[in-house]
Design a protein around this motif. Structure first.
Motif, PDB file in Angstrom:
ATOM      1  N   GLU A 102      -6.656 -11.584   6.465  1.00  0.00           N
ATOM      2  CA  GLU A 102      -6.932 -10.186   5.712  1.00  0.00           C
ATOM      3  C   GLU A 102      -8.293 -10.229   5.365  1.00  0.00           C
ATOM      4  OE1 GLU A 102      -4.569  -7.507   2.640  1.00  0.00           O
ATOM      5  OE2 GLU A 102      -4.784  -9.708   2.029  1.00  0.00           O
ATOM      6  N   SER A 121      -0.050  -5.886   1.097  1.00  0.00           N
ATOM      7  CA  SER A 121      -1.407  -6.114   0.680  1.00  0.00           C
ATOM      8  C   SER A 121      -1.806  -7.194  -0.289  1.00  0.00           C
ATOM      9  CB  SER A 121      -2.264  -4.872   0.075  1.00  0.00           C
ATOM     10  OG  SER A 121      -3.517  -5.048  -0.311  1.00  0.00           O
ATOM     11  N   GLU A 172       0.744  -1.190  -0.133  1.00  0.00           N
ATOM     12  CA  GLU A 172      -0.033   0.021   0.054  1.00  0.00           C
ATOM     13  C   GLU A 172       0.702   1.380  -0.076  1.00  0.00           C
ATOM     14  OE1 GLU A 172      -3.057  -0.224  -0.242  1.00  0.00           O
ATOM     15  OE2 GLU A 172      -4.044  -1.912   0.237  1.00  0.00           O
TER      16      GLU A 172
END
Length: 323
Positions: free
Chosen positions: A294, A91, A85
């Motif tokens: 996540e 991510s 990110e």
């Protein structure tokens, strides 16, 4: 699945567990990327995934940088492809935009840049380093002249692993990996000399249905279909949990599902794969506790069921926050 590449070392694997409370260990950060064995020989570089597939076409900027780095020599690195990110946090959701594109265009490469984080060197020049101890290999890795998008993230020796776990949590990393400082590299082996300690998050989820089970799960269910309420009050799908159940819990939950079964989905927009896969629906009245890695904004990644909750009603279950 057997490693299909003779002459190329398969990645060494870690066992899961708490970080060791003893001397003689180093700690690295766990980056939530895609594991890669990078092999360069005479200006030809290939990137191999954990199952031995050549995935270099998906990451042309990494291959190009490795060619410059290795020159005409031989170099084998173990590491991860990571998408970050803007604030530097890895991510997996962003990385997925690159993972499944065999030949990305310039626009995608620019929109989703990736890095290759090398954490081990298995060959450098004519020298095979796998029989050398971890600290010696890390010393050799530090001598490699990396340039973006290649780097060798740091490791820490004789540090408080709990403190590093807190750092990993603060920076939204996947966790930590502890490695014995005297450990050799064992291709394809899952060794207690490496211990991974992933960080997990928890959320509540509403049970909206289940998927049919197969084999040993045929009499209960394959997974639970999970939902939550978004900021507009819509009941939305957030993923399926198929792990974390004892056999006794499966039987109890399956009996309860039978009592609240309905013919139609409670989601505002049912998942497109539900009809073809024969998903079954229930009144959304059960709330469970779910652990996950996540949340991408669409689905939980690697959700695991932790148990039913009686202290929350479904209307109180919100979509997990993006972190």
């Amino acid at each position: 699945m057997p490693w299909p590449l003779p002459g190329v070392p398969a990645p060494m694997l870690a066992i899961g567990g708490a970080p060791p409370d003893a001397a003689g260990w180093a700690v690295e950060m766990k980056w939530d990327g895609v594991r890669i064995i990078a092999v360069c020989e005479a200006r030809q570089c290939r990137l191999y995934s954990r199952n031995g597939n050549d995935v270099g076409g998906s990451y042309p900027e990494v291959v190009a940088a490795l060619k410059v780095l290795s020159g005409n020599g031989s170099l084998i690195l173990d590491g991860e492809i990571v998408a970050q990110e803007p604030d530097g946090a890895p991510s997996f959701g962003r990385l997925q935009r690159r993972m499944h594109v065999a030949l990305p265009g310039e626009q995608l490469v620019a929109e989703v840049p990736v890095q290759f984080f090398a954490f081990d060197v298995l060959r450098i020049g004519a020298r095979d380093t796998m029989a050398e101890p971890y600290l010696e290999r890390r010393k050799r890795l530090a001598e490699v002249d990396f340039a973006a998008p290649l780097s060798a993230p740091p490791h820490w020796i004789e540090v408080d692993a709990q403190a590093l776990q807190r750092v990993a949590l603060e920076h939204r990393l996947e966790g930590i990996v502890s490695k014995r400082v005297d450990s050799v590299y064992l291709p394809g082996r899952r060794s207690p000399a490496w211990i991974k300690t992933p960080l997990r998050q928890r959320t509540e989820a509403v049970v909206a249905g289940w998927t049919p089970g197969a084999g040993a799960m045929g009499s209960t269910f394959g997974s639970l279909v999970l939902g939550a309420y978004d900021e507009n009050g819509r009941f939305v799908y957030i993923g399926n949990a198929g792990t974390g159940f004892t056999q006794a819990a499966r039987r109890i939950i399956r009996a309860t599902l039978g009592e609240i079964e309905t013919s139609a989905s409670a989601f505002d927009e049912p998942p497109p794969e539900a009809a073809a896969a024969g998903w079954r629906w229930v009144d959304p009245i059960l709330v469970g506790d779910v652990e996950y890695r996540e949340f991408s904004g669409a689905r939980l990644r690697m959700p695991s069921w932790k148990g039913l909750r009686t202290d929350k009603v479904p209307a109180q279950v919100d979509v997990p926050p993006l972190r």
